[in-house]
Scaffold this active site. Sequence first.
Site, PDB file in Angstrom:
ATOM      1  N   HIS A  48      23.822  67.264  26.495  1.00 26.47           N
ATOM      2  CA  HIS A  48      23.107  66.282  25.687  1.00 26.47           C
ATOM      3  C   HIS A  48      21.881  65.709  26.407  1.00 26.47           C
ATOM      4  O   HIS A  48      21.991  65.141  27.500  1.00 26.47           O
ATOM      5  CB  HIS A  48      24.061  65.145  25.315  1.00 26.47           C
ATOM      6  CG  HIS A  48      23.544  64.239  24.248  1.00 26.47           C
ATOM      7  ND1 HIS A  48      23.219  64.675  22.982  1.00 26.47           N
ATOM      8  CD2 HIS A  48      23.279  62.902  24.253  1.00 26.47           C
ATOM      9  CE1 HIS A  48      22.797  63.659  22.257  1.00 26.47           C
ATOM     10  NE2 HIS A  48      22.812  62.585  23.001  1.00 26.47           N
TER      11      HIS A  48
ATOM     12  N   MET B  88      21.660  55.803  22.863  1.00 21.44           N
ATOM     13  CA  MET B  88      22.744  54.885  23.225  1.00 21.44           C
ATOM     14  C   MET B  88      22.867  54.761  24.744  1.00 21.44           C
ATOM     15  O   MET B  88      22.848  55.744  25.473  1.00 21.44           O
ATOM     16  CB  MET B  88      24.057  55.416  22.641  1.00 21.44           C
ATOM     17  CG  MET B  88      25.302  54.659  23.053  1.00 21.44           C
ATOM     18  SD  MET B  88      26.805  55.356  22.281  1.00 21.44           S
ATOM     19  CE  MET B  88      26.891  56.965  23.068  1.00 21.44           C
TER      20      MET B  88
ATOM     21  N   SER C 208      18.719  61.174  20.797  1.00 19.85           N
ATOM     22  CA  SER C 208      20.091  60.879  20.380  1.00 19.85           C
ATOM     23  C   SER C 208      20.060  59.983  19.142  1.00 19.85           C
ATOM     24  O   SER C 208      19.383  60.301  18.181  1.00 19.85           O
ATOM     25  CB  SER C 208      20.871  60.252  21.532  1.00 19.85           C
ATOM     26  OG  SER C 208      22.259  60.313  21.292  1.00 19.85           O
ATOM     27  N   GLN C 209      20.735  58.811  19.157  1.00 22.38           N
ATOM     28  CA  GLN C 209      20.782  57.987  17.949  1.00 22.38           C
ATOM     29  C   GLN C 209      19.401  57.503  17.524  1.00 22.38           C
ATOM     30  O   GLN C 209      19.183  57.181  16.357  1.00 22.38           O
ATOM     31  CB  GLN C 209      21.726  56.806  18.145  1.00 22.38           C
ATOM     32  CG  GLN C 209      21.281  55.775  19.156  1.00 22.38           C
ATOM     33  CD  GLN C 209      22.320  54.666  19.343  1.00 22.38           C
ATOM     34  OE1 GLN C 209      23.502  54.834  19.051  1.00 22.38           O
ATOM     35  NE2 GLN C 209      21.881  53.517  19.844  1.00 22.38           N
TER      36      GLN C 209
ATOM     37  N   ASP D 261      26.310  70.586  24.325  1.00 22.39           N
ATOM     38  CA  ASP D 261      26.432  69.135  24.139  1.00 22.39           C
ATOM     39  C   ASP D 261      27.881  68.678  24.260  1.00 22.39           C
ATOM     40  O   ASP D 261      28.770  69.196  23.575  1.00 22.39           O
ATOM     41  CB  ASP D 261      25.877  68.742  22.770  1.00 22.39           C
ATOM     42  CG  ASP D 261      25.445  67.289  22.716  1.00 22.39           C
ATOM     43  OD1 ASP D 261      26.249  66.418  23.094  1.00 22.39           O
ATOM     44  OD2 ASP D 261      24.300  67.038  22.309  1.00 22.39           O
TER      45      ASP D 261
END
Length: 326
Positions: A309, A61, A135-136, A253
Amino acid sequence: MLKRNLVADSCSIIEENISARMTLLSFRKLFWTPFVLMLLSSFSSAKDSNATVPLVIWHGMGDSCCNPLSMGYVKKMVEEEVPGIYVISLMIGKTVIQDTENGFFMDVNDQVAFVCNQLAQDPKLKEGYNAMGFSQGGQFLRAVAQRCPSPPMKNLISVGGQQQGVYGLPRCPGESSHICDWIRKMLNSGAYSDFVQKHLVQAQYWHDPLNDDLYKQHSLFLADINQERVVNETYKKNLMALEKFVMVKFLKDSVVDPVISEWFGFLKQGQAEQTETLQESALYKKDLLGLGEMDQAGKLVFLECDGDHLQFTREWFTAKLLPYIS
């Protein structure tokens, strides 16, 4: 007369010599050609067996395919560490700006279909590829593995991916940006409304443990790939075809909530404080996706990174992740 005989004899000797040489050459050709072809074939086979497996990368993202400080750096690093490797950093759209915006606003199912089509048309991937999602991008590539088995995905590496979704957005890229504020507002006001589901990517993997029925009925993406509504045996079969499914969790994170989602765990149903591991979940115990069988077969790999993250060093990447792509 004597000269003529000498000349005739000389010609005869020359002809015999040429004939002998031709016979020898024919024998050599007959013997060596198959031998050389066999050697070339063996060399080609050895070369093919040692050839690198292509790598497909999907960003997270707020990022893009080609940011020199993120995916561009990762692509370059992999190419330096694995000489000759073919690396694709996916661009969802025609420009970097579109790619970034689509990470917020393009229906995830459309994104997955877009990527499946792109991979299917690339001749360099026909023998298979490894996939690495950040991530996503981690759960998006899992959807590719489950829905699009051709070309075959070999190893899937989810780096901070939210495999069970999120229930909170404590921080997102571009903290001062109005986009992050708008996302929070939309998620808080009604993540499962038709409008928000169709127009906000993060809503499609928003997982509300306090409204489980609402989530299962209206989640356009996550509830489907996690077998929450119906069990799709094709999804299960395709995911189990992976050689390795690697999941990376970041111990500090500050973006993913709950962090255990990065290891396919989540909050226990009906409350928002206690978490459960993948192994404690109904998804695992009922083996709806084949994760239980994969775990028993040693196909699931759980890695930790002591950072925030997507924050890791080149040394950590090389030691922990490179073995699954080289």
